[in-house]
Design a protein around this motif. Structure first.
Motif, PDB file in Angstrom:
ATOM      1  N   ASP A  96       0.829  -1.193  -0.119  1.00 49.14           N
ATOM      2  CA  ASP A  96      -0.152   0.073  -0.077  1.00 49.14           C
ATOM      3  C   ASP A  96       0.774   1.286   0.148  1.00 49.14           C
ATOM      4  O   ASP A  96       0.703   2.732  -0.561  1.00 49.14           O
ATOM      5  N   THR A  99       2.187   1.553  -3.537  1.00 52.58           N
ATOM      6  CA  THR A  99       1.062   2.229  -4.053  1.00 52.58           C
ATOM      7  C   THR A  99       1.398   3.638  -4.056  1.00 52.58           C
ATOM      8  O   THR A  99       0.735   4.722  -4.876  1.00 52.58           O
ATOM      9  N   ASP A 100       1.143   4.052  -3.010  1.00 53.41           N
ATOM     10  CA  ASP A 100       0.734   5.742  -2.196  1.00 53.41           C
ATOM     11  C   ASP A 100       2.148   6.402  -2.957  1.00 53.41           C
ATOM     12  O   ASP A 100       1.643   7.599  -3.447  1.00 53.41           O
ATOM     13  N   PHE A 373      -3.121  -4.349  -4.660  1.00 51.58           N
ATOM     14  CA  PHE A 373      -2.161  -3.285  -4.815  1.00 51.58           C
ATOM     15  C   PHE A 373      -1.799  -3.829  -6.900  1.00 51.58           C
ATOM     16  O   PHE A 373      -0.830  -2.677  -7.574  1.00 51.58           O
ATOM     17  N   THR A 378      -5.178   1.501  -2.806  1.00 55.70           N
ATOM     18  CA  THR A 378      -4.551   1.156  -0.995  1.00 55.70           C
ATOM     19  C   THR A 378      -6.311   0.438  -0.134  1.00 55.70           C
ATOM     20  O   THR A 378      -7.426   1.290  -0.553  1.00 55.70           O
TER      21      THR A 378
END
Length: 389
Positions: A96, A99-100, A373, A378
């Protein structure tokens, strides 16, 4: 590295033969010599996990170093809240965070790498040449030419945790208590609340709460993104180079004789160095305690100076050996985990008789990459569907 067939050889889901792969582990002296370049890590993201194990991409759980005022590491044990480690969290929070990070950074090179894993796994690789009798097992998948590695709890580890005595559980708590005694909730320059200082002496610890970072670095030709928990920051977080102010907090038995000194330097300092060096944490602060869990003294160690403390001593460790070994293992993994399919996994084991690493194809068992993902999403919550679900 060599490979050999055995009765359990099988084919992959695509019908290709996959022999069990072997990485022979030689004596540590075989890995001496100039080590591959290890680039200074850079932080690409950070995040908080609260007491409910919910994830937030902010600094709400970042703690700040404030020298311990209490000495009793057993205080508050009756209030100890320990995370339920039977709930497997895999790489969820790191994925997460990645991804962020991709939503924040315009340069895709900063958020892509050949390997994505936890700092603890890389610590195991660095220490293996000198920690020959500590078994571990990893699970590996490849997706879009990035290899993801998580740890699989070994049967030996589960059994040791199950049989841990009351005394062993208390001693485990001492490390968490030292963190409680040594941190406050806001930078000391902003003023330290007297009540908070008093409370931390009596409070327990809650291991659900964490502050973590994702860093990128390179070892040899292998680029890495690692997730790691950060104990605290020395002063306000430095936005330009946040890693420069982080501090690793540790406890260790007070050294009182030559044998204890050898063990501390050979085993404790090795792990202290590896953990902090890997993610660019410049300082390790150690609370030395007696057998009753009382802090006797607190000492700071500059991470980059730690290898000098053991250099030339009989039976000591060499950072170049650690880095050479880890680099060769990463090369071996990259050469053998070639299927770009997040629903396929491989298992890598290090166990008795401590002569080799073994890699086996495990197919669709133990899939650990999250569906969100793969979809670029997220969540504040851990868990959720895995790849292929």
């Amino acid at each position: 590295m060599s490979k050999r067939k055995f009765s359990g050889d099988h084919t992959t889901d695509k019908g290709e033969s996959f022999d069990r792969k072997i990485f022979p582990v030689a004596h540590s002296s075989r890995y001496h010599g100039s080590s591959p370049v290890y680039k200074q890590p850079i932080e690409i993201n950070s995040y908080s996990i609260d007491s409910d194990r919910r994830v937030w991409f902010d600094n709400r759980e970042l703690k700040y170093y404030y020298r311990a005022t209490g000495t009793d590491l057993s205080a508050g044990y009756d209030k100890f809240i320990q995370r339920d480690e039977s709930q497997l969290e895999h790489l969820d929070t790191l994925l997460d965070a990645l991804t962020d990070a991709r939503s924040k950074h315009t340069d895709p090179k900063l958020t892509t790498s050949q390997f994505v894993t936890w700092r603890g796994i890389m610590t195991k690789l660095l220490c293996t040449p000198y920690s020959r009798n500590e078994p571990w097992e990893l699970r590996v998948s490849r997706h879009k030419d990035t290899i993801f590695i998580e740890e699989q709890a070994t049967a030996d580890k589960k059994e040791k945790e199950r049989q841990a005595s009351v005394r062993q559980q208390l001693m485990c708590y001492w490390g968490y208590k030292f963190e409680t005694l040594s941190t406050v909730s806001k930078p000391p320059k902003d003023g330290v609340d007297d009540q908070e200082l008093a409370d931390r002496i009596l409070d327990g610890a809650d291991t659900n709460v964490q502050y973590c970072v994702a860093v990128k670095t390179t070892l040899g030709k292998n680029s890495l993104i690692m997730g790691a928990e950060v104990d605290c920051s020395e002063g306000a977080k430095c936005e330009k180079n946040p890693l420069s102010r982080y501090v690793e907090l540790k406890t260790s038995r007070l050294v009182q004789n030559p044998n204890q000194e050898r063990n501390f330097e050979r085993y404790k300092l090795l792990k202290f160095w590896a953990q902090s060096f890997l993610v660019g944490v410049p300082k390790v602060t150690v609370g030395f305690r007696d057998d009753d869990g009382q802090i006797v003294k607190v000492e700071d160690f500059a991470t980059l100076n730690i290898p000098r403390l053991v250099r030339g001593k009989s039976g000591s460790w060499d950072p170049s050996v650690c880095l050479n070994f880890a680099n060769q293992v990463l090369d071996w993994i990259a050469d053998n985990v070639v299927a770009n399919d997040p629903t396929l996994t491989y298992s890598i084991k290090w166990n008795q008789p401590w002569r080799e690493l073994t890699m086996e194809y495990t197919g669709h068992d133990h899939v650990f990459l999250t569906k969100r993902f793969l979809d670029g999403e997220t969540s504040h919550d851990l868990g959720g569907p895995r790849a292929g679900a």
